[in-house]
Design an enzyme around this catalytic site. Structure first.
Site, PDB file in Angstrom:
ATOM      1  N   GLU A  36       0.835  -1.206   0.000  1.00  0.00           N
ATOM      2  CA  GLU A  36       0.000   0.000   0.000  1.00  0.00           C
ATOM      3  C   GLU A  36       0.870   1.258   0.000  1.00  0.00           C
ATOM      4  O   GLU A  36       0.592   2.228  -0.710  1.00  0.00           O
ATOM      5  CB  GLU A  36      -0.925  -0.011   1.228  1.00  0.00           C
ATOM      6  CG  GLU A  36      -1.966   1.109   1.196  1.00  0.00           C
ATOM      7  CD  GLU A  36      -2.961   1.011   2.351  1.00  0.00           C
ATOM      8  OE1 GLU A  36      -3.677   2.000   2.584  1.00  0.00           O
ATOM      9  OE2 GLU A  36      -3.006  -0.056   3.015  1.00  0.00           O
ATOM     10  N   LYS A 115      27.011   3.931  21.454  1.00  0.00           N
ATOM     11  CA  LYS A 115      27.894   4.574  20.473  1.00  0.00           C
ATOM     12  C   LYS A 115      27.769   3.806  19.154  1.00  0.00           C
ATOM     13  O   LYS A 115      28.379   2.762  18.972  1.00  0.00           O
ATOM     14  CB  LYS A 115      29.339   4.584  20.969  1.00  0.00           C
ATOM     15  CG  LYS A 115      30.282   5.387  20.095  1.00  0.00           C
ATOM     16  CD  LYS A 115      31.662   5.501  20.750  1.00  0.00           C
ATOM     17  CE  LYS A 115      32.588   6.324  19.869  1.00  0.00           C
ATOM     18  NZ  LYS A 115      32.881   5.686  18.585  1.00  0.00           N
ATOM     19  N   LYS A 286      27.520  11.464  28.882  1.00  0.00           N
ATOM     20  CA  LYS A 286      27.516  12.929  28.856  1.00  0.00           C
ATOM     21  C   LYS A 286      26.983  13.482  30.175  1.00  0.00           C
ATOM     22  O   LYS A 286      26.008  12.951  30.714  1.00  0.00           O
ATOM     23  CB  LYS A 286      26.617  13.442  27.717  1.00  0.00           C
ATOM     24  CG  LYS A 286      27.046  12.992  26.332  1.00  0.00           C
ATOM     25  CD  LYS A 286      26.025  13.402  25.284  1.00  0.00           C
ATOM     26  CE  LYS A 286      26.422  12.905  23.902  1.00  0.00           C
ATOM     27  NZ  LYS A 286      25.384  13.194  22.884  1.00  0.00           N
ATOM     28  N   CYS A 407      66.111   2.557  -0.290  1.00  0.00           N
ATOM     29  CA  CYS A 407      67.196   3.249  -1.001  1.00  0.00           C
ATOM     30  C   CYS A 407      68.569   2.646  -0.755  1.00  0.00           C
ATOM     31  O   CYS A 407      69.550   3.050  -1.402  1.00  0.00           O
ATOM     32  CB  CYS A 407      67.212   4.732  -0.638  1.00  0.00           C
ATOM     33  SG  CYS A 407      67.725   5.058   1.066  1.00  0.00           S
TER      34      CYS A 407
END
Length: 669
Positions: A36, A115, A286, A407
Site C-alpha cells: 500500500e 555509540k 555525557k 634506497c
C-alpha cells in the site's frame, strides 16, 4: 487532472506518506502494508512528473534519490564537530566522574547512549524544513551530502514544528542491510564491504543519490548543535524534544543519577550488544546538565563533559606469515606483520604493526608463529603475544636489516630512540610519504590526491617534491589510471584552491620534525609570514609558549638547509600563500581590555564579513565564550541578517544586542 486538483492530491499524498513513513521507520509501528505504501509513493511520483512545477525537496518522493551530483561541496560547520576522549575501564569512568565533580560539585547526573558504529552527520533545518546535511570531515569542515541524506527514511524532511536548528547524529547501515548488500556484491563478482561502518560511509559518498537510496541506511539523532527560540536545561530534555518534533532517537538511551549507575549501564551492554540489529563500539557518557556542560567547557579536541567508553578489543588467533618493512616520511623503518587473513571486530585483518625491533625481540616474534591479534580501541590491529606452545620448530627468527629497504642507505638509531631510521633525504619512500602528508586534510587539504594517485604520479616521474604538484597539467593527469576528464578538472581546481591555504597548513604540510598541526598554528600566529619564520632565531622560537627546545632546534636546522629554502621560494613563485590568515595572538592586557572578556556571546543570523566559525574564533581569542542558545546567562547577542527568534528572546531578556558592524569593529581593534 487540473493543476489545482493535482496540487491538493499531491499535498494529501505527501502528508499520508510522511505519517506512514514516520510510524514505520521512526516508531517501528507500521500503519499500512509495504504494498500500500509503495502504491501511494508511485502515485505521488507520477503526479509530480506530470506537474514538475509542484515538485519539492521535502516531498517523500526524494527518498528514491535525485540526479547524480558532479562532486560534493565543502561546508563549514556552525560549531565544530569534536571527537570524544576515550575510557577503557571502570576506573577510567570513575576518573572522569572525579574530574567532573571537581569543577561542578557532587550534584551531577549523566545521560548514556549507545555509540553507533557509523558516520557522524550534521543536519540543518530552517523553519522546520531540512535544508542541509554534512559529514563530520575534519570537525570544522565537512562535505555536503544533503541529497544522499534525504534518501534515509528515518531523517525527517519536514519537522512537526517550524523550528530552526542544527542536530548531530549517526548514519549507519543495519546488519540486515549490510548482509544483503554484501550478498548482492558477491553475486555480481564485486569485493565485499569489510564492515557496516565502511558500507555506510561508502553509500553516503556516492555521487548518485539513487545508489545511496538502495543501500537502506538508517540514522539516530543524539544531540542539538544549536536551536532558535528554545531553552533546554538538560541533555535528556533535548532528546525528548527532538523525539516530539519527529527525529528518531535511540530508545536504549538512559538517564543515570551516579557513576555507579553509568558503570552498570555500560556493563549491561558488554554481552547484549551482539543482539542489536546494528553495530555499536561503545557507550557515550555525557554530563546531563547544560549549565554544567558550559562550566566544564572543551579541550582543543573534545568536550570535557563527555567521554566514550570503548568496548574491550576482540582477540583472535592467526598465523604470522611474514614481516615486511615500511619507511615513513621521517625515515623511521617500521616492521609490519603480514598475517593469514582473519576477521577481527567485523573487519578483515591482513596486517598489524610491530612498531620496532625491540618489540619483536621482547615478544620473541618469529615467522610462522601462531599469534594473538586484537584491534586496539577497535581501530588499529596489534599483535598481542605469541603462542609459543603451538610452535612446531619450523618457525624462523627475524632480524632487522642494516640498510634501508627502499634506497639502500645505512640505517641509524638516533640517541634516545628505539626506532631504526633512514637519514637519506633522497630516499624515495620518504619523498612519497612526505607528498601524501602534504596533501592530507590537516595540511594543504587537496581533494582527489589520495595515496594511490600520489604513488602513480611519483612512479611516473611526474612529481619529485611538493612544488611539482603545482606544475601538474591536464594532459599528464589524464594518463593516470581511473582519471577521467571530470576527475582531473576537479583535482586541478582543488590544487589551485590549496594555494590560498593559511601559513599553518603549509608549515604542517612541509613535515618539519616535531611540528604538529597545533604547533604549526602557534608558529604561524607568532611569525605570520614565512620570511619572519625563516629568520627566527632559536631564542626567539623558545620564547613562544608551547615551542620547546627540541622543536626550536629542529625548526632552525630545517630552515638552514639550502634545498629547503629553494623549495619554499619555488612554492612562493608558483602562487602558494606564505602568510597567516587567521586571528593574531592576543596579549593578556588586550584580553583584559576586550569587550568580550568573561562574557557569554551568542551569534545569530547571516554574517557577511566573516563566517560564524571565524567570528567564534576571534571572540574566544579575546576572552569571550560563544554558545548556541540565548538564556539569562547570555551577556551579548550579535545579530546578522535575518536574525530570528534568538533576537526576539534577547530583547525580552534585555540582553545587549550588536549588529555585525559593531562586531567587526570590536574584533578589529
Amino acid at each position: 487532472m487540473e493543476r489545482n486538483d493535482a496540487e491538493r492530491k499531491i499535498e494529501k499524498l505527501r502528508n499520508q506518506l510522511e505519517e506512514y513513513g514516520y510510524h514505520y521507520y521512526v516508531l517501528d509501528k507500521p500503519l499500512v502494508s509495504d504494498a500500500e505504501y509503495d502504491g501511494l509513493m508511485n502515485e505521488l511520483i507520477e503526479l509530480e512528473e506530470a506537474f514538475p512545477e509542484l515538485k519539492s525537496d521535502t516531498s517523500p518522493s526524494v527518498r528514491v534519490g535525485g540526479p547524480p551530483l558532479p562532486h560534493f561541496e565543502k561546508v563549514e560547520h556552525r560549531t565544530p564537530m569534536l571527537s570524544l576522549g576515550n575510557a577503557f575501564s571502570d576506573q577510567d569512568l570513575r576518573d572522569f566522574d572525579r574530574r567532573v565533580r571537581q569543577v561542578v560539585g557532587d550534584e551531577v547526573t549523566y545521560s548514556c547512549e549507545l555509540k553507533i558504529d557509523g558516520l557522524a552527520i550534521s543536519l540543518i533545518y530552517e523553519s522546520g524544513r531540512f535544508v542541509r546535511g554534512a559529514t563530520r570531515g575534519d570537525g570544522t569542515t565537512g562535505e555536503d551530502i544533503t541529497q544522499n541524506l534525504r534518501t534515509i527514511p528515518s531523517i525527517p524532511l519536514r519537522l512537526k514544528e517550524a523550528v530552526s536548528l542544527e542536530v548531530r547524529g549517526e548514519a549507519f547501515m543495519p546488519k540486515r542491510s549490510f548482509e544483503a548488500l554484501n550478498e548482492a556484491k558477491e553475486a555480481a563478482g564485486e569485493e565485499r564491504f569489510a564492515n557496516p561502518r565502511n558500507a555506510a560511509a561508502g553509500s553516503l559518498r556516492q555521487l548518485d543519490p539513487k545508489l545511496a537510496a538502495k543501500r537502506h541506511l538508517d540514522a539516530f539523532i543524539y544531540a542539538i548543535g544549536s536551536v532558535e527560540g528554545k531553552e533546554l536545561h538538560s541533555h535528556h530534555e533535548g532528546l525528548n524534544y527532538l523525539k516530539t518534533i519527529g527525529f528518531k532517537i535511540n530508545p536504549e538511551s538512559a538517564y543515570c543519577e551516579s557513576i555507579d549507575e553509568v558503570i552498570d549501564y555500560v556493563n549491561s551492554w558488554l554481552e547484549r550488544r551482539a543482539d542489536l540489529p546494528y553495530e555499536i563500539d561503545g557507550i557515550v557518557i555525557k554530563v546531563d546538565n547544560v549549565n554544567f556542560q558550559e562550566q566544564l567547557g572543551y579541550t582543543a579536541k573534545s568536550p570535557r563533559w563527555a567521554i566514550a567508553y570503548k568496548f574491550p578489543a576482540e582477540e583472535v588467533i592467526t598465523t604470522l606469515l611474514d614481516i615486511t618493512l615500511n619507511v615513513g616520511r621521517t625515515g623511521v623503518v617500521t616492521p609490519t606483520a603480514e598475517l593469514k587473513p582473519v576477521t577481527v571486530a567485523g573487519t578483515t585483518v591482513k596486517r598489524a604493526s610491530l612498531h620496532n625491533e625491540d618489540l619483536i625481540r621482547e615478544k620473541d616474534i618469529r615467522l610462522g608463529d601462531s599469534v594473538v591479534v586484537k584491534k586496539a580501541g577497535d581501530i588499529i590491529p596489534e599483535v598481542v603475544n605469541v603462542l609459543t606452545e603451538l610452535r612446531t620448530g619450523e618457525e624462523r627468527p627475524f632480524s632487522m636489516p642494516t640498510h634501508c629497504p627502499e634506497c639502500g642507505s645505512e640505517l641509524v638509531r638516533l640517541e634516545g630512540e628505539v626506532a631504526l631510521r633512514c637519514i637519506n633525504p633522497q630516499c624515495p619512500a620518504q619523498i612519497r610519504e612526505g607528498l601524501i602528508h602534504f596533501v592530507s586534510r590537516q595540511a594543504m587539504n587537496i581533494d582527489g590526491l589520495g595515496e594511490k594517485v600520489i604513488t602513480q604520479l611519483f612512479e611516473h616521474g611526474l612529481i619529485h617534491n611538493v612544488a611539482d604538484l603545482y606544475k601538474l597539467n591536464k594532459d599528464e593527469l589524464l594518463q593516470l589510471e581511473r582519471m577521467g576528464e571530470k576527475s582531473v578538472n576537479n583535482l586541478l581546481a582543488s590544487i589551485e584552491t590549496s594555494k590560498k591555504s593559511s601559513l599553518e597548513r603549509l608549515l604542517f604540510g612541509l613535515g618539519i620534525r616535531f611540528v604538529g598541526s597545533k604547533a604549526a598554528k602557534t608558529l604561524a600566529m607568532h611569525f605570520p609570514t614565512m620570511t619572519e619564520l625563516r629568520r627566527a632565531s632559536y631564542d626567539e622560537l623558545i620564547a613562544v609558549n608551547e615551542i620547546g627546545e627540541k622543536m626550536a632546534a629542529s625548526i632552525v636546522s630545517y630552515f638552514e638547509k639550502p634545498e629547503v629554502n629553494e623549495l619554499i621560494d619555488e612554492l612562493a613563485s608558483l602562487g602558494v600563500n606564505m602568510t597567516y590568515n587567521g586571528p593574531k595572538p592576543i596579549g593578556e592586557e588586550e584580553i583584559a581590555d576586550s569587550p568580550f572578556a568573561g562574557k557569554t556571546v551568542v551569534l545569530t543570523g547571516k554574517l557577511q564579513a566573516l563566517t560564524r566559525g571565524e567570528a567564534k574564533e576571534k571572540i574566544e581569542a579575546l576572552g569571550g565564550k560563544v554558545t548556541g542558545s540565548v538564556s539569562k546567562n547570555t551577556d551579548l547577542l550579535v545579530a546578522g541578517e535575518d536574525a530570528g527568534s534568538k533576537l526576539t528572546k534577547a530583547k525580552e531578556l534585555n540582553i545587549e544586542i550588536w549588529d555585525e558592524e559593531a562586531l567587526v569593529k570590536a574584533i578589529s581593534h
